[in-house]
Design an enzyme around this catalytic site. Structure first.
Site, PDB file in Angstrom:
ATOM      1  N   LYS A 333       0.883  -1.421   0.092  1.00  0.00           N
ATOM      2  CA  LYS A 333      -0.160  -0.023   0.109  1.00  0.00           C
ATOM      3  C   LYS A 333       0.754   1.216  -0.097  1.00  0.00           C
ATOM      4  O   LYS A 333       0.470   2.304  -0.393  1.00  0.00           O
ATOM      5  CB  LYS A 333      -0.747  -0.130   1.267  1.00  0.00           C
ATOM      6  CG  LYS A 333      -1.869  -1.177   1.161  1.00  0.00           C
ATOM      7  CD  LYS A 333      -2.948  -1.030   2.547  1.00  0.00           C
ATOM      8  CE  LYS A 333      -2.240  -1.336   3.779  1.00  0.00           C
ATOM      9  NZ  LYS A 333      -3.215  -1.369   4.798  1.00  0.00           N
ATOM     10  N   ARG A 334       1.828   1.149   0.560  1.00  0.00           N
ATOM     11  CA  ARG A 334       2.941   2.084   0.633  1.00  0.00           C
ATOM     12  C   ARG A 334       3.656   2.640  -0.559  1.00  0.00           C
ATOM     13  O   ARG A 334       4.113   3.850  -0.816  1.00  0.00           O
ATOM     14  CB  ARG A 334       4.124   2.025   1.641  1.00  0.00           C
ATOM     15  CG  ARG A 334       3.511   1.858   3.038  1.00  0.00           C
ATOM     16  CD  ARG A 334       4.760   1.643   4.042  1.00  0.00           C
ATOM     17  NE  ARG A 334       4.104   1.574   5.521  1.00  0.00           N
ATOM     18  CZ  ARG A 334       3.422   0.538   5.945  1.00  0.00           C
ATOM     19  NH1 ARG A 334       3.276  -0.449   5.265  1.00  0.00           N
ATOM     20  NH2 ARG A 334       3.166   0.698   7.096  1.00  0.00           N
TER      21      ARG A 334
END
Length: 569
Positions: A333-334
């Site tokens: 997600k980063r």
């Protein structure tokens, strides 16, 4: 069949906390409404009540759990969705590709067996709650074309669908486990737990609770409670867990008591942990099958111990393999580029995302590009899901989008929507360049879409510099054209005649042949000069697509209009 979706907390490839896809008969009465403050608690089912019974209400009997792939009609439930799936600064990004994939598998599983898709919001970790996250997740499910049938927004018979509104139910469940001796109060301080963790790490061991408070006597517990000490409720893990048959991974068994300390099920603030809330909600919502990420496989034995302690019949479990990058690395997600909001903003169609996340995995009749949601539902069989991780190649996504965009253009109803969207794009990009209103009429915009079908991957491609000639009519004088060739009038008449003859069907291949034939009818103009003249007359530019491609895209009417305008200026 009822699908309940929890927002992922882990990496997107793991689908975070997963989605439980459950299929089966609606055998349990709806969850009771949230009680008013101070209202008495309705008792939970006593140990002697048959698993899946109606708990004192008139209603259907225990569920019949049939072997897949033909479960009976009922409710299929997936997991709850955490209301704070990311850092607080990412307020507009709530659903990523891993979560979409797990939601999709639950959705098609429910639809395959005429079930119900339910969104259940997990907001029990109040420190991580982000305002608007639940709404954002539901918005993205709607955008993706897999909207829930029941949710906090839509309501339903088994609500409330937000866990913070079901706290009384979890407290009742915790009290029942305490009464049965299956759970106990733990008074260990944060400082002591931190010391245990540091000591384990120093010894190169996995940190775990040492179950110290498990051995407190009832008198000692009562004394500590009377002193007003902070406490949590922990569940007693027992050895000798029974094996279970996972719908994807087959027979499994994990002796969690050998590797974990007793888990917290009710926190000091009165909110449950996932383990308790998940089991309680699934039981009261009549869930019979669970599909979730494979990282929850080792926790399933723990959940089965909870079901056993309550005296409830557990659902069937199926765990979905990981969704990874094409090189085998985890999606993150980063990375910031795997959230649905980003794909929607960049012009990707939801059908393309659904297609690619299933094309790279298993569970369907065959791998093929361009499948619709209806085709995914018809082809899906849970027995076809393999344990191999799915490798996602996002470099192929534009090609998936091209295929589905062509389908949208072919559909008259969807094409109407594209016409409106393209008109807005043109006004936004070229609004300050005196766009002629005629090129924004439905007939013209529709013809552009039909002619460019299959050639573009995104609608926004049609407002790129290469296609600016479609929307901004050139202002070119006869004098400018005469600097290229003195045979301006002759070339114009030849092209106008060609357009009249070829009005029925224009193709780039045929036009290229026809244009070479026309050039031979001129006296002194070379083919390259004639193409330069026509490109300038049609687009006002010296560079761009081939003249034949321009003429095909513009169509005979627009080509003739621009030629007439240039000759008469």
């Amino acid at each position: 069949m009822m699908i309940v979706y929890n927002p992922p907390r882990g990496t997107p490839g793991n689908a975070g906390r997963g989605l439980l896809g459950r299929a089966g008969r609606r055998s349990r009465a709806p969850s009771p409404p949230a009680p008013a403050p101070g209202a008495g608690r309705a008792p939970l089912a006593p140990p002697s009540e048959p698993a899946g019974g109606a708990r004192g209400r008139a209603g259907p009997g225990p569920a019949s759990y049939l072997p897949l792939p033909a479960p009976p009609r009922g409710r299929c439930g997936s997991r709850d969705w955490p209301a704070a799936p990311g850092r607080k600064r990412r307020r507009s990004r709530f659903l990523h590709l891993g979560g979409l994939r797990t939601a999709l598998y639950n959705y098609v599983f429910a639809r395959k067996h005429q079930g119900t898709f339910v969104l259940r919001v997990e907001d029990t970790d109040q420190a991580r709650v982000v305002p608007g996250a639940a709404e954002g997740i539901e918005d993205m499910l709607d955008w993706a074309g897999i909207p829930p049938d029941e949710s906090p927004r839509r309501g339903g018979s088994f609500g409330p669908y937000q866990q913070s509104q079901r706290l009384d139910l979890y407290r009742q469940a915790s009290d029942l486990l305490l009464e049965r001796g299956a759970a106990y109060h733990c008074f260990c301080t944060t400082q002591r737990l931190e010391l245990l963790k540091k000591e384990a790490l120093r010894s190169q061991q996995t940190p775990r609770y040492d179950n110290r408070c498990r051995h407190l006597t009832p008198t000692e517990v009562a004394e500590k409670l009377s002193q007003g000490l902070d406490w949590v409720v922990r569940f007693r893990l027992e050895k000798g867990v029974e094996p279970f048959e996972d719908l994807v991974y087959g027979w499994n068994k994990h002796e969690v008591a050998d590797v974990e300390g007793d888990p917290v099920i009710l926190k000091g603030d009165g909110f449950p942990t996932y383990h308790l809330a998940n089991v309680v909600d699934d039981h009261h919502m009549g869930i019979s099958h669970v599909l979730r990420g494979t990282e929850w496989l080792t926790s399933t034995s723990k959940h089965l111990l909870l079901y056993k302690a309550f005296g409830w019949e557990p659902p069937r479990f199926g765990h979905l393999p990981l969704l990874l990058n094409k090189d085998g690395g985890k999606l993150s997600k980063r990375q910031g580029d795997i959230f649905l909001e980003r794909f929607a903003r960049d012009g990707y169609l939801p059908e393309a995302l659904l297609d690619i996340v299933t094309n790279c995995g298993s569970g369907f009749a065959e791998k093929q590009m361009g499948r619709t949601l209806e085709e995914l539902i018809s082809q899906f069989e849970i027995g076809r899901i393999t344990t191999h991780s799915a490798l996602l190649d996002l470099e192929m996504l534009p090609e998936f989008n091209r295929i589905h965009l062509a389908r949208h253009i072919e559909s008259e109803g969807l094409r109407r929507k594209l016409i409106r969207e393209l008109r807005l794009l043109v006004e936004h990009v070229y609004g300050d360049q005196q766009v002629d209103r005629e090129v924004l009429e439905d007939e013209y915009v529709e013809r552009v879409l039909l002619l460019r079908k299959g050639h573009i991957s995104f609608l926004k491609n049609l407002v790129s510099p290469d296609y600016s000639y479609l929307w901004v009519r050139p202002s070119v004088s006869r004098e400018q054209l005469q600097t290229i060739s003195a045979e301006v009038d002759e070339i114009g008449k030849l092209v106008l005649g060609l357009m009249t003859r070829q009005a029925a069907a224009l193709t780039v291949e045929e036009l290229n042949k026809d244009l070479r034939t026309l050039q031979k009818q001129t006296k002194e103009t070379k083919y390259s000069s004639m193409m330069q003249l026509l490109r300038l007359a049609l687009s006002g530019q010296q560079h761009g697509p081939s003249v034949a491609e321009m003429m095909v895209t513009l169509g005979p009417k627009e080509v003739c209009g621009r030629i007439h305008k240039a000759l008469s200026s």
